[in-house]
Write an enzyme that holds these catalytic residues in place. Structure first.
Site, PDB file in Angstrom:
ATOM      1  N   GLN A 118      34.808 -41.092 -59.325  1.00 49.70           N
ATOM      2  CA  GLN A 118      36.052 -41.177 -58.562  1.00 49.70           C
ATOM      3  C   GLN A 118      36.074 -40.126 -57.459  1.00 49.70           C
ATOM      4  O   GLN A 118      36.443 -40.418 -56.310  1.00 49.70           O
ATOM      5  CB  GLN A 118      37.263 -41.002 -59.485  1.00 49.70           C
ATOM      6  CG  GLN A 118      38.581 -41.139 -58.772  1.00 49.70           C
ATOM      7  CD  GLN A 118      38.842 -42.563 -58.271  1.00 49.70           C
ATOM      8  OE1 GLN A 118      38.779 -43.498 -59.045  1.00 49.70           O
ATOM      9  NE2 GLN A 118      39.109 -42.719 -56.980  1.00 49.70           N
TER      10      GLN A 118
ATOM     11  N   HIS B 293      35.689 -37.055 -64.076  1.00 51.48           N
ATOM     12  CA  HIS B 293      35.625 -38.407 -63.499  1.00 51.48           C
ATOM     13  C   HIS B 293      34.823 -38.320 -62.188  1.00 51.48           C
ATOM     14  O   HIS B 293      35.374 -38.506 -61.087  1.00 51.48           O
ATOM     15  CB  HIS B 293      37.054 -38.927 -63.247  1.00 51.48           C
ATOM     16  CG  HIS B 293      37.143 -40.404 -63.063  1.00 51.48           C
ATOM     17  ND1 HIS B 293      36.060 -41.262 -63.171  1.00 51.48           N
ATOM     18  CD2 HIS B 293      38.206 -41.216 -62.756  1.00 51.48           C
ATOM     19  CE1 HIS B 293      36.453 -42.503 -62.952  1.00 51.48           C
ATOM     20  NE2 HIS B 293      37.738 -42.510 -62.704  1.00 51.48           N
TER      21      HIS B 293
ATOM     22  N   ASP C  88      47.681 -37.647 -59.891  1.00 56.53           N
ATOM     23  CA  ASP C  88      47.208 -38.596 -60.906  1.00 56.53           C
ATOM     24  C   ASP C  88      48.339 -38.772 -61.915  1.00 56.53           C
ATOM     25  O   ASP C  88      49.332 -38.014 -61.894  1.00 56.53           O
ATOM     26  CB  ASP C  88      45.948 -38.005 -61.570  1.00 56.53           C
ATOM     27  CG  ASP C  88      45.215 -38.971 -62.495  1.00 56.53           C
ATOM     28  OD1 ASP C  88      45.564 -40.164 -62.526  1.00 56.53           O
ATOM     29  OD2 ASP C  88      44.289 -38.512 -63.198  1.00 56.53           O
TER      30      ASP C  88
ATOM     31  N   ARG D 108      34.934 -46.915 -54.363  1.00 53.10           N
ATOM     32  CA  ARG D 108      34.257 -46.727 -55.659  1.00 53.10           C
ATOM     33  C   ARG D 108      32.977 -47.579 -55.688  1.00 53.10           C
ATOM     34  O   ARG D 108      31.925 -47.126 -56.123  1.00 53.10           O
ATOM     35  CB  ARG D 108      35.181 -47.153 -56.817  1.00 53.10           C
ATOM     36  CG  ARG D 108      36.318 -46.187 -57.131  1.00 53.10           C
ATOM     37  CD  ARG D 108      35.821 -44.897 -57.769  1.00 53.10           C
ATOM     38  NE  ARG D 108      35.088 -45.132 -59.004  1.00 53.10           N
ATOM     39  CZ  ARG D 108      35.633 -45.325 -60.215  1.00 53.10           C
ATOM     40  NH1 ARG D 108      36.939 -45.274 -60.348  1.00 53.10           N
ATOM     41  NH2 ARG D 108      34.889 -45.517 -61.288  1.00 53.10           N
TER      42      ARG D 108
ATOM     43  N   ARG E  15      32.372 -45.016 -70.282  1.00 54.02           N
ATOM     44  CA  ARG E  15      33.725 -44.447 -70.197  1.00 54.02           C
ATOM     45  C   ARG E  15      34.137 -44.152 -71.627  1.00 54.02           C
ATOM     46  O   ARG E  15      34.218 -45.057 -72.467  1.00 54.02           O
ATOM     47  CB  ARG E  15      34.693 -45.433 -69.546  1.00 54.02           C
ATOM     48  CG  ARG E  15      36.136 -45.020 -69.734  1.00 54.02           C
ATOM     49  CD  ARG E  15      37.101 -45.785 -68.866  1.00 54.02           C
ATOM     50  NE  ARG E  15      36.989 -45.339 -67.483  1.00 54.02           N
ATOM     51  CZ  ARG E  15      37.879 -45.626 -66.539  1.00 54.02           C
ATOM     52  NH1 ARG E  15      38.939 -46.359 -66.826  1.00 54.02           N
ATOM     53  NH2 ARG E  15      37.725 -45.183 -65.306  1.00 54.02           N
TER      54      ARG E  15
ATOM     55  N   CYS F 162      43.810 -41.813 -57.654  1.00 51.12           N
ATOM     56  CA  CYS F 162      42.689 -42.600 -58.184  1.00 51.12           C
ATOM     57  C   CYS F 162      43.134 -43.963 -58.695  1.00 51.12           C
ATOM     58  O   CYS F 162      42.315 -44.865 -58.840  1.00 51.12           O
ATOM     59  CB  CYS F 162      41.957 -41.813 -59.260  1.00 51.12           C
ATOM     60  SG  CYS F 162      42.944 -41.469 -60.732  1.00 51.12           S
TER      61      CYS F 162
HETATM   62  N1  NVA Z   1      43.333 -39.157 -65.521  1.00 49.96           N
HETATM   63  C1  NVA Z   1      43.386 -40.592 -65.709  1.00 49.96           C
HETATM   64  C2  NVA Z   1      42.517 -41.276 -64.715  1.00 49.96           C
HETATM   65  C3  NVA Z   1      42.497 -42.782 -64.823  1.00 49.96           C
HETATM   66  C4  NVA Z   1      41.537 -43.414 -63.848  1.00 49.96           C
HETATM   67  C5  NVA Z   1      42.952 -40.920 -67.131  1.00 49.96           C
HETATM   68  O1  NVA Z   1      42.017 -40.255 -67.629  1.00 49.96           O
HETATM   69  O2  NVA Z   1      43.550 -41.793 -67.754  1.00 49.96           O
HETATM   70  N1   CP Z   2      40.455 -44.986 -60.998  1.00 51.41           N
HETATM   71  C1   CP Z   2      39.907 -45.605 -62.056  1.00 51.41           C
HETATM   72  O1   CP Z   2      38.920 -45.142 -62.647  1.00 51.41           O
HETATM   73  O2   CP Z   2      40.495 -46.787 -62.388  1.00 51.41           O
HETATM   74  P1   CP Z   2      40.260 -47.667 -63.690  1.00 51.41           P
HETATM   75  O3   CP Z   2      40.823 -46.907 -64.854  1.00 51.41           O
HETATM   76  O4   CP Z   2      40.993 -48.940 -63.412  1.00 51.41           O
HETATM   77  O5   CP Z   2      38.782 -47.889 -63.866  1.00 51.41           O
END
Ligand code: NVA
Ligand code: CP
Length: 309
Positions: free
Chosen positions: A138, A135, A224, A292, A108, A264
């Site tokens: 997800q 992502h 989101d 997930r 990540r 998500c």
């Molecule tokens: N769009 C959000 C998703 C978090 C799971 C982010 O990138 O922070």
């Molecule tokens: N939806 C998702 O990826 O959640 P986290 O940021 O908690 O991993």
């Protein structure tokens, strides 16, 4: 001379074909069924997953970590703060070293180019656990969840209300591969960029100025956070720009009567979604979060063992 098989990575949704998704989704259903029946499914005994987090996480960490243990393997958890990644060791060097010791890597991070650089120097498959651009794990879970509740997503309409972000880009990629339509409504200045998603055409999505119009007739309404991780400096400007992009009961009312709501997570009730919607009868966000783990177990099995029957 025997040739080493090519490594397959999962860096974006478009890395797999519709046929591969059919296999993965079927495996995920089987793996979930076994999990619910307390039946062991341990094809990855002695395999190790390294998880590298440069951004915070709850679901991604728990789902990959619990999932890998359930498959019989083990995990190593690294963050920027507690590894040399935070002290500027080149990503290429990190990839060469880490991938000599583990069988699979989940990352990540920020720019997609970072995960691509890692993958280019990795001896083992790399999975995108979220980047600024995508992502994919997800959306895989979201599609699995849709199918569980309503059957095939092909030919259906997904309304995306909010930021033209990593989730939106991934929905666009998925629509082209799996044959559904995305209605996208974002505030101006936060539009989706077709070139980031790398679509062949704009046939699978439609842009709407008014979020209500995007939701009209939709089979799934999804949103989101207004401010994704890494964009916190824009928080104030975003709060002003996104005020009308809150999924409310009116938007759900103009969608199909049996429309689902997904997010998500983490969610901000009163910002991108009303509490009545996310905590209401059309919301499937808890199944979505749980799934997930099931889809990622299928994904890890596929990347390491190929198409097992
Ligand atoms: N769009 C959000 C998703 C978090 C799971 C982010 O990138 O922070
Ligand atoms: N939806 C998702 O990826 O959640 P986290 O940021 O908690 O991993």
């Amino acid at each position: 001379m025997s040739q080493t098989p090519a490594i397959q990575h999962y860096l974006q949704f478009s890395d797999f074909t519709a046929d591969e998704y059919a296999h993965l989704l079927a495996r995920a259903a089987l793996i979930k069924k076994k999990f619910k029946a307390y039946e062991k499914h341990q094809p990855l005994v002695d395999r190790t997953l390294a998880m590298i987090f440069e951004k915070a996480s709850t679901r991604t960490r728990v789902s990959f970590e619990a999932g890998m243990y359930q498959l019989g393997g083990s995990v190593v958890h690294l963050t920027t703060g507690d590894s040399q990644l935070g002290r500027s060791e080149p990503i290429e060097d990190s990839a060469k070293v880490i991938s000599r010791m583990v069988d699979l890597v989940m990352i990540r991070t920020f720019e997609q180019t970072k995960i691509e650089a890692f993958a280019a120097h990795s001896r083992v498959p790399v999975i995108n656990g979220l980047t600024n651009e995508f992502h994919p794990c997800q959306i895989l879970a979201d599609i699995f969840t849709y199918i569980e509740h309503r059957g095939s997503i092909a030919g259906k309409t997904v309304a995306w209300v909010g930021d033209g972000n990593n989730m939106a880009n991934t929905w666009l990629q998925a629509s082209e591969i799996l044959g559904f339509t995305v209605h996208v409504s974002t505030p101006s200045g936060y539009e989706v960029d077709q070139s980031i998603a790398g679509l062949r055409s704009s046939d699978s999505y439609k842009v709407f100025k008014d979020p209500m119009e995007a939701c009209r007739g939709a089979d799934l309404v999804t949103t989101d956070v207004w401010t994704s991780m890494g964009y916190e400096a824009e928080n104030e400007a975003r709060r002003a720009a996104f005020a009308d992009w809150c999924v409310d009961t009116e938007m759900m009312r103009v969608a199909q009567p049996d429309a689902l709501f997904m997010h998500c997570l983490p969610a901000h009730r009163g910002e991108e979604v009303q509490a009545e919607v996310i905590d209401g009868p059309q919301s499937v966000v808890w199944d979505e979060a749980e799934n997930r783990m099931h889809v990622q177990k299928a994904l890890m099995e596929y990347l390491l063992l190929g198409r097992v029957a």
